[in-house]
Write an enzyme that holds these catalytic residues in place. Structure first.
Site, PDB file in Angstrom:
ATOM      1  N   GLN A  18       0.663  -1.139   0.011  1.00  0.00           N
ATOM      2  CA  GLN A  18       0.008  -0.106   0.127  1.00  0.00           C
ATOM      3  C   GLN A  18       0.762   1.214  -0.046  1.00  0.00           C
ATOM      4  OE1 GLN A  18      -2.606  -1.757   3.219  1.00  0.00           O
ATOM      5  NE2 GLN A  18      -4.056  -0.452   2.379  1.00  0.00           N
ATOM      6  N   HIS A 112       0.722  -9.344   4.564  1.00  0.00           N
ATOM      7  CA  HIS A 112      -0.312  -8.376   4.522  1.00  0.00           C
ATOM      8  C   HIS A 112      -0.995  -8.370   3.224  1.00  0.00           C
ATOM      9  CE1 HIS A 112      -2.025  -5.021   6.712  1.00  0.00           C
ATOM     10  NE2 HIS A 112      -2.619  -4.829   5.683  1.00  0.00           N
ATOM     11  N   ASN A 156      -1.660 -10.893   8.501  1.00  0.00           N
ATOM     12  CA  ASN A 156      -2.938  -9.824   8.618  1.00  0.00           C
ATOM     13  C   ASN A 156      -4.107 -10.318   8.215  1.00  0.00           C
ATOM     14  OD1 ASN A 156      -3.331  -6.775   8.920  1.00  0.00           O
ATOM     15  ND2 ASN A 156      -4.308  -7.241   7.011  1.00  0.00           N
ATOM     16  N   GLU A 157      -5.139 -10.360   8.934  1.00  0.00           N
ATOM     17  CA  GLU A 157      -6.527 -10.416   8.705  1.00  0.00           C
ATOM     18  C   GLU A 157      -6.512 -11.706   7.941  1.00  0.00           C
ATOM     19  OE1 GLU A 157      -8.381  -6.779   7.237  1.00  0.00           O
ATOM     20  OE2 GLU A 157      -8.476  -6.044   9.131  1.00  0.00           O
TER      21      GLU A 157
HETATM   22  C1  BGC Z   1      -6.344  -3.960   6.213  1.00  0.00           C
HETATM   23  C2  BGC Z   1      -5.746  -2.757   5.521  1.00  0.00           C
HETATM   24  C3  BGC Z   1      -6.855  -1.629   5.112  1.00  0.00           C
HETATM   25  C4  BGC Z   1      -7.707  -1.115   6.182  1.00  0.00           C
HETATM   26  C5  BGC Z   1      -8.448  -0.307   5.524  1.00  0.00           C
HETATM   27  C6  BGC Z   1      -7.785  -3.542   6.893  1.00  0.00           C
HETATM   28  O1  BGC Z   1      -8.684  -4.377   6.535  1.00  0.00           O
HETATM   29  O2  BGC Z   1      -5.495  -4.605   7.045  1.00  0.00           O
HETATM   30  O3  BGC Z   1      -4.720  -3.040   4.701  1.00  0.00           O
HETATM   31  O4  BGC Z   1      -6.162  -0.655   4.453  1.00  0.00           O
HETATM   32  O5  BGC Z   1      -8.267  -2.581   6.709  1.00  0.00           O
HETATM   33  O6  BGC Z   1      -9.476  -0.697   4.740  1.00  0.00           O
END
Ligand code: BGC
Length: 413
Positions: A18, A112, A156-157
């Site tokens: 990002q 990520h 991440n998530e």
């Molecule tokens: C993610 C980020 C994303 C943010 C805002 C999260 O789901 O980890 O990469 O930019 O939310 O949408």
């Protein structure tokens, strides 16, 4: 009580794809450039953080924050299968060293969302061999960087694909997805292209949970000795009506990964909004409510609810590893931060073990398929000149960090 515990971590976060720019060997770069594509625009040079990290980390420290969460880009470390780039590893060593020089605690995410394009061309996270590739990459990084790492997050998530199956406010154009994937596979010289966002949620979960365990073991084998956790995407799920599917949703979307976090050293809570769930699933925001640039509801109270819920499922220390709002009006960000942190104080008052708050995001950046339009940053970025402009919300959060409490005043605009 208005005071946060001593040693509380105050930070901001980014993710490599990002902000770094020119992530040429990643799967997402391919998806951004084929036709048709789901992406509103390609990431291109992003915030040139790959070259400007020193300036950005200095800025974060000057604001008063004491921690920086960023991700290592696998597509840079292993741009071709089996080739590990020493210059790329050295780059992340310099980033970690820059954190230390500025008194900033680094929290490193190993995955990520983006992966190398060769990995996607092999089928991505839906193939059992994914685990071996990812664990080997983690091992290389750990050996090279471990002595400078303070916290590590494997994924991440990882529950995002499961969450996406429920979300109603995103209308996924499946025909475009299929065509885009087909074109990406062709561009990569393969018959498949497995990208994390678009994978089969159930298969991903079956593969990624054991992979998290293996990666954690590798990261903990040294050098260095740092806690390893996983960050989970959470929403404040609110049941509407007697036959709400809320509990079924929580069991499906959150519980498997909260259980994985419970066996880890910490849980990363990531929360942005609430979601009302009725008898047929997600209901979407009520008419007339304030929405963010993402389309979902402005609901800072979600953080408290998510921390409470997560702590009831995973009895490990909690770090808020993402929380924030996309708005062109920075005063809404200040309001969001104030209300979200008031909720964290409520959790602390009940002795929930929250140890840090890391805001999303340090910079306005590439918001995946939505491109550069959403503004999540504490700091604005002019993408032509790459000039950074600190927003009042950054000073507000910095002030909270310096005092370790929420001040009564708001920063001058
Ligand atoms: C993610 C980020 C994303 C943010 C805002 C999260 O789901 O980890 O990469 O930019 O939310 O949408």
């Amino acid at each position: 009580m208005n005071v946060f515990p001593p040693g509380f971590l105050w930070g901001a976060a980014t993710a490599a794809h990002q902000v770094e720019g020119d992530n040429l060997n990643s799967d997402l770069w391919v998806l951004e450039h084929v036709q048709p594509t789901l992406f509103a625009e390609p990431s291109l040079g992003a915030c040139d953080h790959y070259h400007r990290y020193a300036e950005d980390i200095r800025l974060l420290a000057r604001l008063g924050l004491n921690s920086y969460r960023f991700s290592i880009e696998w597509a840079r470390i292993e741009p071709e299968r089996n080739y590990f780039s020493l210059p790329a590893l050295e780059h992340y060593r310099r980033m970690l060293a820059a954190c230390r020089e500025n008194g900033v605690t680094p929290m490193v995410t190993f995955h990520h969302f983006s992966s190398p394009r060769w990995f996607a061309a092999l089928g991505g996270w839906e193939r059992a061999t994914a685990a071996d590739f990812f664990v080997r990459y983690c091992e290389r990084c750990a050996k090279h960087l471990g002595d400078l790492i303070d916290f590590a997050i494997t994924f991440n998530e990882p529950n995002l694909p499961m969450l996406l199956r429920w979300l109603k406010y995103i209308d996924i154009p499946y025909t475009t997805v299929r065509q885009m994937t087909k074109q990406a596979a062709r561009a990569a010289g393969s018959d498949r292209f497995g990208c994390f966002f678009l994978g089969d949620a159930r298969k991903l979960e079956d593969i990624m949970i054991p992979t998290h365990r293996r990666a954690r073991a590798v990261l903990k084998s040294g050098p260095g000795d740092y806690p390893v956790g996983v960050s989970v995407a959470l929403q404040d799920e609110q049941a509407v009506g007697p036959r709400s599917q809320r509990d079924r949703k929580c069991t499906e979307v959150y519980e498997p990964w909260l259980a994985a976090a419970a066996e880890s050293d910490f849980l990363g809570v990531q929360s942005y909004t609430r979601c009302r769930v009725g008898k047929n699933g997600d209901l979407g925001p009520e008419p007339g409510v304030e929405r963010t640039q993402m389309g979902y509801e402005f609901w800072p109270e979600a953080l408290e609810a998510c921390v409470r819920y997560a702590s009831s499922k995973a009895a490990v220390p909690i770090y808020i590893t993402e929380n924030g709002v996309s708005s062109a009006d920075d005063s809404r960000r200040i309001e969001y931060i104030r209300r979200a942190l008031t909720g964290v104080l409520g959790c602390l008052a009940e002795e929930i073990d929250v140890r840090g708050y890391i805001h999303w995001s340090l910079l306005d950046n590439f918001e995946w398929v939505m491109g550069y339009r959403p503004q999540f940053g504490l700091v604005a970025v002019d993408r032509e000149s790459q000039q950074r402009s600190v927003k009042p919300s950054a000073h507000y959060l910095g002030e909270i960090a310096r005092r370790n409490r929420i001040p009564d005043f708001l920063p001058a605009r």
